[in-house]
Design an enzyme around this catalytic site. Structure first.
Site, PDB file in Angstrom:
ATOM      1  N   CYS A   1      30.673  30.199  34.000  1.00  0.00           N
ATOM      2  CA  CYS A   1      31.329  30.980  32.948  1.00  0.00           C
ATOM      3  C   CYS A   1      31.418  30.205  31.641  1.00  0.00           C
ATOM      4  O   CYS A   1      31.403  30.801  30.560  1.00  0.00           O
ATOM      5  CB  CYS A   1      32.711  31.425  33.401  1.00  0.00           C
ATOM      6  SG  CYS A   1      33.783  30.073  33.911  1.00  0.00           S
TER       7      CYS A   1
ATOM      8  N   HIS B   1      38.774  29.515  33.680  1.00  0.00           N
ATOM      9  CA  HIS B   1      37.784  30.558  33.389  1.00  0.00           C
ATOM     10  C   HIS B   1      37.618  30.670  31.886  1.00  0.00           C
ATOM     11  O   HIS B   1      38.576  30.498  31.125  1.00  0.00           O
ATOM     12  CB  HIS B   1      38.218  31.898  33.981  1.00  0.00           C
ATOM     13  CG  HIS B   1      37.232  33.003  33.735  1.00  0.00           C
ATOM     14  ND1 HIS B   1      35.935  32.970  34.207  1.00  0.00           N
ATOM     15  CD2 HIS B   1      37.353  34.172  33.042  1.00  0.00           C
ATOM     16  CE1 HIS B   1      35.305  34.065  33.834  1.00  0.00           C
ATOM     17  NE2 HIS B   1      36.137  34.809  33.130  1.00  0.00           N
TER      18      HIS B   1
END
Length: 715
Positions: free
Chosen positions: A413, A634
């Protein structure tokens, strides 16, 4: 006259299209190895069909109940059907103005001609209605669009007439026409129907009786042989009306005698060329074997060479040039699709004949492969997991989210969000762009170009804006792995393409974006390799606080060094400004390295809310209002369409931010309204569930009130 090199490239492109449509991947790879592609190879079906003027054939094929898949099959079917119609008379439906006789000599036996000037080769009947034989003339209708200037005859000293004149002339119906040939037509490349030069001698002192051209004749391979001794004219008649023309010719020599002489002469010429080619091929094959043996013994890098040079011979280029245009090939696409697919199924922008890119290319070595794996994993015995290997930069098809890159699973990510942010910068604030909400609904080609521009920015920035390297797979190993190296079927296939010009870098990426853009292609890995080689392994080691640090974190997560390498061009270990000295009480002070300058794209972190780190102004106030958001391991993206947000404090009073998370499977646009004007706003207590995104936003705009505008808050 069309040069042989142009014909060779068209033919090779047809063969590649056939192999790709038939799924013969191994054969196609072998062909690319023995006959490498060059700047003039055509990798787009629509462009190839247009180049050889069979677009209408392709469309007609699609209308069939069982359409053929490849262009070669479609053309073969056309010729076979045409040959089978030789025994039946069909009215002429061509715009040709002169004809050749049928090779079988059957009087009155003709075949239908295809309209729209596609393969529109016409012929004179062997005998007119009055039974009188006539000398025959040859006209070959070539595509109206001439080849690129790099294929033109350098000695040609004049230009051809305007195409509009040719079209207007072709639409005039005439009952008779004298076919003449000026003495300098060969030199000046004049247009219009001309007779074969085989008839010139017999025309000088002979009478010229007229010949009725109302009949048809069949297309045969003898026509093609005779055409070798005819003056070719580039023409593009699209009128489908039947033209009846009377022509005066000489009757001294019979056409069959002339045709027989032409066949003999052509056969001798072809046999001579074949013998010369076989001899040259044997010598070149021996040279290839010697070169391969030397490469296997030494594992040395192949000589660098500049691309864009015209290939003198395919085998010689394979030895002297290791330039590659990426692993692109034809895919199963629509006949009129402007894109092509590589063997991974990804779309790619076709590499145009007019685009010339200068770069050096060389295969990766075992030493380089071991060094880059040690940098990423800490050991050359590791490899990327499945989440990384199947992750490319594929886009969303959701309405109003077409700009978004889709993430399949967790792990990469950090790379995806960084590339997404740089791609959005190109989309909103690229050269000549005027940002607006409509900008967030790009066309397929536009977002692909913006992705190429974003990657170009990342690689160029990593190379200190002086150079860059793009890694693409060659499809086959370029070195033999040792005991200390673990093969992964990707790293050992890389070609390292080096650039010293941003324009060349961008054009190359735009042409080969399919290698990165595929949904299941290893585009993320290729981008990581490219940014590392652009920065170089040695410089990255110096960038980090500890030389033993690695770029890949636990569970396949991206480290801060990797994200900083993408965003700032430096693999520093921290997000504050400049360098911080840490006094440990000893004689030596520890240096903690941060950003050296203001970044194009910013970063906000939830760790700063929890006082675990400090994000400096270089990241908080970037050059463009785009931020990568780090929240609970994230990464996602937050951006504004008003560039003034980072330069005018008045815009910061009340503004909108758009949020995109490639892993969240967003099905709607998320637009947040940020209000910093409220006095003593009622902020949530620590016991309330506050979306982490709001906490990240308040590290930049303290006490801001965040409105989700009807969207469900992401907790």
């Amino acid at each position: 006259m069309i040069q042989n090199e142009y014909v060779e490239n068209i033919s090779a492109s047809l063969v590649r299209e056939y192999l790709s449509r038939k799924g013969l991947k191994s054969t196609l790879q072998a062909m690319d190895s023995e006959l490498p592609r060059n700047d003039y190879s055509i990798n787009n079906r629509a462009q190839l069909a247009k180049e050889i003027h069979i677009s209408n054939l392709m469309k007609r094929n699609k209308e069939q109940d069982e359409p053929l898949r490849s262009m070669v099959e479609i053309m073969t079917k056309f010729f076979l059907e045409k040959h089978n119609k030789n025994n039946s008379s069909v009215p002429m439906n061509s715009s040709s103005t002169a004809s050749l006789p049928a090779s079988n000599g059957g009087a009155g036996k003709t075949s239908a001609l295809y309209d729209h000037s596609e393969f529109a080769f016409s012929g004179l009947p062997p005998e007119d209605v009055s039974g009188k034989k006539a000398a025959k003339a040859t006209v070959i209708h070539m595509p109206a669009q001439r080849p690129s200037s790099r294929f033109d005859d350098e000695n040609e000293d004049d230009t051809r007439p305007g195409q509009s004149d040719l079209h207007s002339n072709s639409k005039k119906e005439v009952s008779s026409q004298k076919i003449s040939r000026p003495s300098n037509s060969r030199r000046r490349g004049m247009s219009g129907p001309i007779t074969s030069n085989l008839d010139d001698k017999s025309r000088k002192n002979k009478k010229k009786p007229s010949a009725n051209l109302s009949g048809n004749s069949s297309l045969t391979f003898e026509n093609d042989i005779t055409s070798e001794y005819s003056n070719h004219i580039i023409d593009d008649y699209t009128d489908t009306k039947t033209h009846k023309t009377e022509t005066k010719h000489s009757t001294t020599d019979s056409f069959q005698d002339l045709l027989h002489a032409a066949n003999i002469r052509s056969s001798k010429l072809k046999e001579k060329k074949r013998n010369e080619k076989d001899t040259k091929s044997k010598e070149e094959n021996q040279e290839i074997r010697r070169s391969r043996d030397l490469d296997e013994r030494t594992s040395q890098e192949r000589p660098q060479s500049q691309s864009g040079r015209r290939r003198k011979s395919s085998t010689k280029q394979a030895l002297e040039k290791s330039t590659t245009l990426g692993d692109v090939e034809f895919g199963d696409v629509d006949d009129v699709d402007d894109g092509i697919k590589d063997h991974t199924g990804s779309k790619t922008v076709p590499y145009g004949l007019q685009t010339k890119v200068n770069f050096n290319s060389k295969p990766i070595t075992l030493k380089q492969a071991m060094e880059i794996k040690n940098l990423i994993f800490g050991t050359s015995q590791s490899a990327f997991n499945d989440e990384w290997r199947a992750q490319g930069f594929g886009f969303s098809n959701t309405s109003h989210l077409e700009y978004g890159i889709v993430q399949h699973k967790g792990g990469p990510c950090g790379v995806l969000a960084s590339v997404q942010a740089c791609m959005i910068r190109q989309l909103l604030f690229g050269e000549g762009k005027l940002a607006s909400p409509a900008s967030l609904q790009p066309l397929t080609s536009e977002r692909s170009h913006c992705l190429a521009g974003g990657l170009a920015d990342i690689f160029w920035r990593a190379g200190s804006r002086k150079s860059a390297t793009v890694c693409l797979s060659s499809g086959r190993p370029v070195f033999t792995a040792g005991a200390r190296y673990k093969s992964d079927n990707l790293t050992e296939t890389l070609n390292l393409n080096s650039f010293s010009s941003y324009e060349d870098l961008y054009n190359f990426l735009k042409a080969n974006i399919g290698a990165f853009e595929g949904q299941n292609s290893p585009g993320v890995i290729l981008s990581l390799y490219s940014v590392i080689f652009s920065r170089t392994v040695d410089k990255i080691i110096v960038d980090m606080d500890e030389p033993t640090n690695k770029l890949m974190g636990a569970h396949g997560y991206c480290t801060q060094e990797m994200v900083n390498l993408y965003l700032a061009g430096e693999a520093v270990s921290n997000v504050f400004n400049d360098i911080m000295e840490l006094d440990s009480g000893g004689s030596e002070k520890m240096l903690l390295k941060g950003l050296s300058g203001r970044s194009d794209v910013g970063l906000l972190s939830l760790f700063e809310h929890y006082k675990s780190c400090e994000v400096g102004r270089y990241y908080k106030t970037p050059k463009y209002p785009i931020w990568v958001v780090c929240s609970e391991s994230h990464f996602s993206v937050l951006f504004c369409i008003k560039k003034e947000l980072v330069s005018d404090w008045r815009v910061e009073r009340r503004f909108d931010l758009y949020y995109y998370d490639g892993l969240a499977r967003q099905d709607e646009e998320i637009r947040l309204t940020i209000d910093t004007t409220q006095v003593n706003p009622t902020l949530p207590s620590e016991d309330d569930l506050v979306p982490p995104l709001e906490l990240c936003i308040r590290t930049k705009w303290p006490d801001a009130v965040v409105s989700w505008n009807g969207s469900e808050p992401i907790l």
